[in-house]
Structures are given as C-alpha cells and as structure tokens.
Design a protein around this motif. Structure first.
Motif, short mmCIF file in Angstrom:
data_model
loop_
_atom_site.label_atom_id
_atom_site.label_comp_id
_atom_site.label_asym_id
_atom_site.label_seq_id
_atom_site.Cartn_x
_atom_site.Cartn_y
_atom_site.Cartn_z
N ARG A 274 0.86 -1.19 0.00
CA ARG A 274 0.00 0.00 0.00
C ARG A 274 0.89 1.23 0.00
NH1 ARG A 274 -4.69 -0.72 4.45
NH2 ARG A 274 -5.65 0.91 3.17
N TYR A 275 0.36 2.33 -0.53
CA TYR A 275 1.14 3.55 -0.68
C TYR A 275 0.62 4.63 0.25
CZ TYR A 275 3.35 1.61 -4.84
OH TYR A 275 4.07 0.83 -5.72
N ASP A 276 1.56 5.31 0.90
CA ASP A 276 1.21 6.49 1.68
C ASP A 276 0.71 7.56 0.71
OD1 ASP A 276 1.25 8.94 3.07
OD2 ASP A 276 2.81 8.21 4.43
N LEU A 277 -0.51 7.99 0.88
CA LEU A 277 -1.11 8.91 -0.08
C LEU A 277 -0.56 10.33 0.03
CD1 LEU A 277 -4.82 7.72 -0.16
CD2 LEU A 277 -2.96 7.20 -1.72
N ARG A 278 0.23 10.60 1.06
CA ARG A 278 0.89 11.91 1.13
C ARG A 278 2.22 11.91 0.37
NH1 ARG A 278 -1.23 12.22 6.55
NH2 ARG A 278 -2.50 14.10 6.84
N THR A 279 3.00 10.86 0.58
CA THR A 279 4.36 10.82 0.03
C THR A 279 4.52 9.85 -1.13
OG1 THR A 279 5.05 9.07 1.56
CG2 THR A 279 5.23 11.36 2.33
N GLN A 284 4.87 -2.31 3.12
CA GLN A 284 4.62 -3.74 3.02
C GLN A 284 3.67 -4.19 4.12
OE1 GLN A 284 8.63 -5.23 3.43
NE2 GLN A 284 8.57 -5.24 5.66
N GLY A 285 2.81 -5.15 3.80
CA GLY A 285 1.88 -5.68 4.77
C GLY A 285 2.51 -6.74 5.64
N VAL A 286 2.20 -6.69 6.93
CA VAL A 286 2.68 -7.67 7.91
C VAL A 286 1.48 -8.17 8.70
CG1 VAL A 286 4.14 -8.07 9.94
CG2 VAL A 286 4.93 -6.55 8.10
N ILE A 287 1.35 -9.47 8.81
CA ILE A 287 0.26 -10.09 9.57
C ILE A 287 0.79 -10.56 10.92
CG2 ILE A 287 -1.32 -12.07 9.66
CD1 ILE A 287 -1.63 -11.87 6.67
N THR A 288 0.08 -10.21 11.98
CA THR A 288 0.44 -10.68 13.32
C THR A 288 -0.65 -11.63 13.83
OG1 THR A 288 -0.66 -8.87 14.48
CG2 THR A 288 1.63 -8.52 13.80
N ILE A 289 -0.21 -12.57 14.64
CA ILE A 289 -1.13 -13.54 15.26
C ILE A 289 -0.91 -13.47 16.76
CG2 ILE A 289 -1.93 -15.93 15.30
CD1 ILE A 289 -0.53 -16.36 12.63
N ASP A 290 -1.94 -13.12 17.50
CA ASP A 290 -1.76 -12.91 18.94
C ASP A 290 -1.90 -14.22 19.70
OD1 ASP A 290 -4.47 -13.47 19.20
OD2 ASP A 290 -5.06 -11.39 19.52
N HIS A 319 4.94 -0.23 -15.34
CA HIS A 319 3.65 -0.74 -14.88
C HIS A 319 3.23 0.13 -13.70
CE1 HIS A 319 4.67 -5.04 -16.50
NE2 HIS A 319 4.38 -4.17 -17.46
N PRO A 320 2.24 0.98 -13.86
CA PRO A 320 1.93 1.96 -12.82
C PRO A 320 1.30 1.31 -11.59
CG PRO A 320 0.28 2.04 -14.56
CD PRO A 320 1.35 1.10 -15.04
N PRO A 321 1.58 1.84 -10.42
CA PRO A 321 0.89 1.37 -9.21
C PRO A 321 -0.57 1.79 -9.24
CG PRO A 321 2.21 3.30 -8.70
CD PRO A 321 2.52 2.93 -10.12
N PRO A 322 -1.42 1.14 -8.47
CA PRO A 322 -2.87 1.44 -8.52
C PRO A 322 -3.24 2.69 -7.73
CG PRO A 322 -2.46 -0.32 -6.95
CD PRO A 322 -1.13 -0.01 -7.59
N ILE A 323 -2.73 3.82 -8.19
CA ILE A 323 -3.03 5.10 -7.57
C ILE A 323 -3.56 6.02 -8.67
CG2 ILE A 323 -2.09 7.06 -6.29
CD1 ILE A 323 0.14 5.23 -5.32
N SER A 324 -4.58 6.80 -8.35
CA SER A 324 -5.16 7.66 -9.37
C SER A 324 -4.13 8.62 -9.93
CB SER A 324 -6.35 8.43 -8.79
OG SER A 324 -5.90 9.45 -7.93
#
Length: 531
Positions: A274-279, A284-290, A319-324
C-alpha cells in the motif's frame, strides 16, 4: 441445473450464499489509524485497513517474533504470538506439511472414466453429468467439507493433455529433433493425469520422440509425489518425480527443455503493498497472530528484498501502481485529499506476485534454455477487497463459501489469485534478458582462447557480429551456439486465450457435443496461456 460452483469449473467460485463459519474463521482484528510514532527499536507501522478509524493496535504486536513459512514447516499447529509477511502467511496456510490446505484438505476431482463428449446432447446435459460425478464424493458432515477442486486436465482427459503434448512436440520437432532429447519439467502435477495423457499421446503418435523423452515432475506435496510415482513410473519409465519445492530447486538443466505449469501460479503467494497517499512511499503488509490466534494486519516501510525488487522491476517496466493519476501528479491535491474527514491515509491494498517473480528468476538461473508453457486464471469473481485480490473460499455442508478477508484459519481455505498475463509476459521477458549469475564452478573455468568454438558466459552472445535484432526474439543465450546459424535467440512468449490455444492444438472433434457446442472452448473464458 448444475450449481454455479461446478458449472463455472474454471472459476472455482461458488454461490454468494454465506454460511456461518464461526468454528473455522479466526476473527480479523482490522484497525485503522494514522501512522503511530514509535521508538527506533520498534516497527514503524501503519495499520489503516478498512478506511474507518478505530482503536490503535496492541503495541505488544511489534515485539512478536518475525517468522517465515520455512520457519513454520515443523510446526504441527498454527503458530501464536508471531508476525510474518503476507506471502509467508499464505504459504503457511496452503503448504504447511502438517496443517496446510493442500497437505490435509484438498481433494482433486478425478473422473474414473473419461466423458464421452460426442454422446452428450448439449451443455445442459454436460453440466448435469459433471454434477453427478461430483455427487459421487458423498455428502459433507459437520465442519469443513471435502475441499474438492479439479482442473481442465481431469475434466477433459485425455484430450486436454494431448493438446498440450501436440504443442510441445511441434516445437521440439521443429527445433531440436533428433539432436537433443525431449526434456519436460512439470510443476504441480496433481494426480499425474496430465503427464500420463501427454506421455500416452507421445508414445502412440510419435514413438521416435518418445524414445528421447525425459519427463520430470517437481512436486512439493509428499503425498502427491508418491501418487505420481505409482501412477506413472511403471507405465512410463522416463518419468522422474522430485519431491521438493520449485523455490528450492538447485540443479542446473543445461539442455533445451520445456517447462509446464498448468493452474499452478494462482496458488503462488503474494505480498500486500500500500502507498502512503501523502508521500507515495510504498509500505509492506505484515500479519500478526496474537496469543488467542486472532489476526491483525500492519504496514511498515519496505525492508523485504523481494518486495523491493518487484517494485523496482515494475517501475522499470512502466507498470503503474494502482493510484489515481491526479494523486500521482499533484502533491497539493494529495495533501488536500488526505486531510478530508475519514479519508484513508494509505492506498487500497494491492496483492503483488512476489513468488511469481521468484519462479521467473529460478527459470532464468537453472533452466537457461527452457521454453515456458503456462496457463491460469486471468480474472476471478468473488475476490476479497483489494487490487489483484484473491478468492478465499472453503466448502461447508456441500456448498462452496467465498470469504471477504484473507485472515482466515490456516489450512481450511483455498487462496488463489488471478494473473495479469500481459504484465507477466513483460516481467518474464525482462528477467530472461538479464545476465545469469555465475556459479562458483563457472567462475573457476579457464578463460576462452581465440580457438574457442563456444562463447564464454560473459560474452555478448551470438549476435556480436550482427546488428539484426528482431523485436519478437530474445537475445541469444550466452555460450550457446545457435542451431539455425542465425544471430537471434528464441521467439518471445505471447499471450493466448484458452480458446485460441485449443483451436490451434486440440482435436476439437473429440470434445464436441451433439448440439455442436464445445465445452473445451466455451467453459474457460477467464483462462489464458503464455507460450
């Protein structure tokens, strides 16, 4: 009428009916907030997932042990109090030897007797026949049902496998016979039906080619590897089954070969970016399991080399990222947009095919003279939210249930992705064009002399003395003399629809119904080939 899940066999989806899965779906702790400022020894996380703001994540999650799918292979139960990249969570869910979906849950639909297509009246009768064969697997009891899925290989045997064999044999006869062996590698061979149909056809129609055939299967599942050996090796001694992951392959195949991957890459693990829409900085996504087995998803700055290299490759290939487009062009508009009430601070989750990139690099490194034949889904319905998102589904009381989240109990759910074949082709051709890293033994080889007949791996290839470089050809493989004498390499891969491919290579008369309809052509509209 045949249920939608069976009627649209290639889509492997189901009706939209949702059945409670409280026993099997672990709750997903999806939080949304701004970036939390933490000390330098903690993860810097952004945990906006569903575009609404709620509680901040538990700071304890930043202290969890970071693991990979390889670290979890010896675990007999899903782990607790850990965190991992999304691709490792998917790989652990699908392939863990003790509780993974393909290890314990999945059953490949196998027709005992091939369908007699010419005797079937029409598509309605064809669907009814397939439904009847599905029913032979019995009724599910309580809990997760039989995770039955099948491939066009099983549904259209032996004609589907014969079409693929005809494709490969045609190429082999044109380019290599009789000077090179006919070497085939297949990954994810399932029950071994495709290999059996292909080899039966080659032995029957091209006995001289069969005598020079070497068929190798690379299979990650021990159970399927044993089944493939039992099914194939007594009938076709040319078959060798390697029980290992393609991602751990370490043997170089110097000979020309054909690499077959039929409905395999849809189950290759992806990462979330996912992209920071400001910068416009990627995360990167990280999944945690408690400790209770509940999941959370957080986003950190990209530190993983594979994700980073994928992002770089995508930028190089434009190949552009999925940002408008407006957000990408105007920092002022990005600031205005992100300051709106309840506006998300990250772009929608994008599932990027990092493991697919690993496969392409493996082919470049260990199979330098291969030709790839690959087929899979180009689109899918009932996907979870996100860009290039997967279908997550299970069977419950004889009904296939699609889910709306990736965060489900490991091992009970199939997770499969669509593939953008045009972007895959660009990635594949670019990776093949890169210089192959040298092994230690190659680095110790003596320097070539002016009398050498073969170029060194560091040479510019067979096109050194020519300026002729057709756009539809790859650069020649370094060190390999062109058998045709032309200073050009292999033809570049092209993308074909399922129908286009089958019209070229299949015996369509064998799968035509009495009505004139042909399910081999009409059923697989969301499948493409790369060859």
């Amino acid at each position: 009428m045949l249920p939608r899940a069976v009627r649209s066999v290639v889509q492997r989806c189901a009706s939209s009916r949702h059945i409670p899965l409280a026993s099997f779906v672990t709750s997903a702790c999806l939080h949304a907030a701004r970036v939390k400022k933490v000390s330098s020894d903690e993860d810097r996380v952004n945990y906006n997932d569903d575009y609404s703001f709620s509680d901040a994540p538990d700071p304890e999650h930043a202290k969890y042990k970071f693991v990979t799918a390889n670290d979890l292979e010896r675990e007999r139960h899903p782990p607790r109090r850990v965190k991992m990249l999304v691709r490792d969570f998917i790989e652990d869910s699908l392939y863990n030897p003790h509780y993974g979906y393909f290890s314990k849950q999945a059953t490949i639909f196998t027709a005992v007797e091939p369908l007699n297509f010419n005797s079937i009246k029409n598509m309605t009768a064809f669907e009814a026949e397939v439904a009847e064969r599905y029913a032979s697997y019995g009724v599910d009891g309580d809990g997760p049902g039989k995770q039955i899925w099948h491939t066009p290989t099983e549904l259209f045997k032996p004609w589907y496998g014969r079409a693929l064999a005809q494709c490969l044999v045609s190429e082999y006869l044109l380019k290599y016979f009789p000077y090179e062996d006919f070497v085939i590698y297949e990954i994810g061979a399932g029950n071994g039906t495709l290999a059996l149909d292909m080899l039966d056809y080659i032995r029957e129609e091209y006995p001289d080619v069969y005598d020079r055939t070497r068929y190798n299967i690379i299979e990650i599942s021990e159970n399927l590897a044993n089944l493939q050996r039992q099914k194939l090796q007594s009938t076709h001694p040319c078959v060798t089954v390697h029980n290992k992951s393609i991602f751990r392959w370490d043997v170089r195949e110097p000979a020309p070969c054909y690499f077959v991957a039929m409905e395999v890459i849809d189950n290759f693990a992806h990462d979330i970016v996912r992209y920071d829409l400001r910068t416009l900085e990627p995360y990167q996504g990280v999944i945690t399991i408690d400790a209770k087995g509940d999941f959370s998803t957080y986003y950190t700055k990209i530190t993983d080399p594979l994700i980073s290299s994928f992002i770089s490759l995508r930028q190089y290939l434009a190949h552009p990222p999925p940002i408008s487009r407006l957000l990408k062009l105007s920092s002022t508009f990005r600031t205005f947009y992100t300051n709106l009430p309840f506006a998300p601070n990250l772009s929608p989750p994008e599932f990027v095919p990092t493991r697919l990139l690993t496969l392409l690099r493996t082919l470049r490194q260990h199979f330098p003279r291969h030709r790839l034949l690959l087929s899979d889904f180009s689109s899918l319905p009932d996907t979870i939210p996100g860009v290039n998102a997967p279908v997550v589904q299970t069977r419950y009381q004889n009904t296939t249930v699609p889910c709306t989240t990736l965060l489900v109990k490991q091992g009970y759910f199939d997770i499969f992705f669509p593939t953008d074949f045009e972007k895959l082709r660009d990635m594949y051709e670019h990776v093949l064009a890169q210089p192959r890293p040298l092994t230690d033994s190659e680095l110790l080889e003596p320097r070539p002399t002016p009398l050498s007949t073969i170029a060194s791996p560091l040479a510019e290839g067979n096109s050194f003395f020519s300026s002729y470089h057709p756009k539809n050809r790859r650069p020649p493989v370094d060190g390999i003399t062109s058998s045709s004498g032309l200073p050009v390499g292999e033809r570049k891969s092209a993308v074909y629809s399922h129908s286009e491919f089958m019209k070229t290579y299949a015996d369509l008369g064998k799968t035509r119904l009495r009505s004139g309809e042909n399910p081999l052509l009409d059923t697989y509209e969301n499948v493409k080939f790369l060859f």
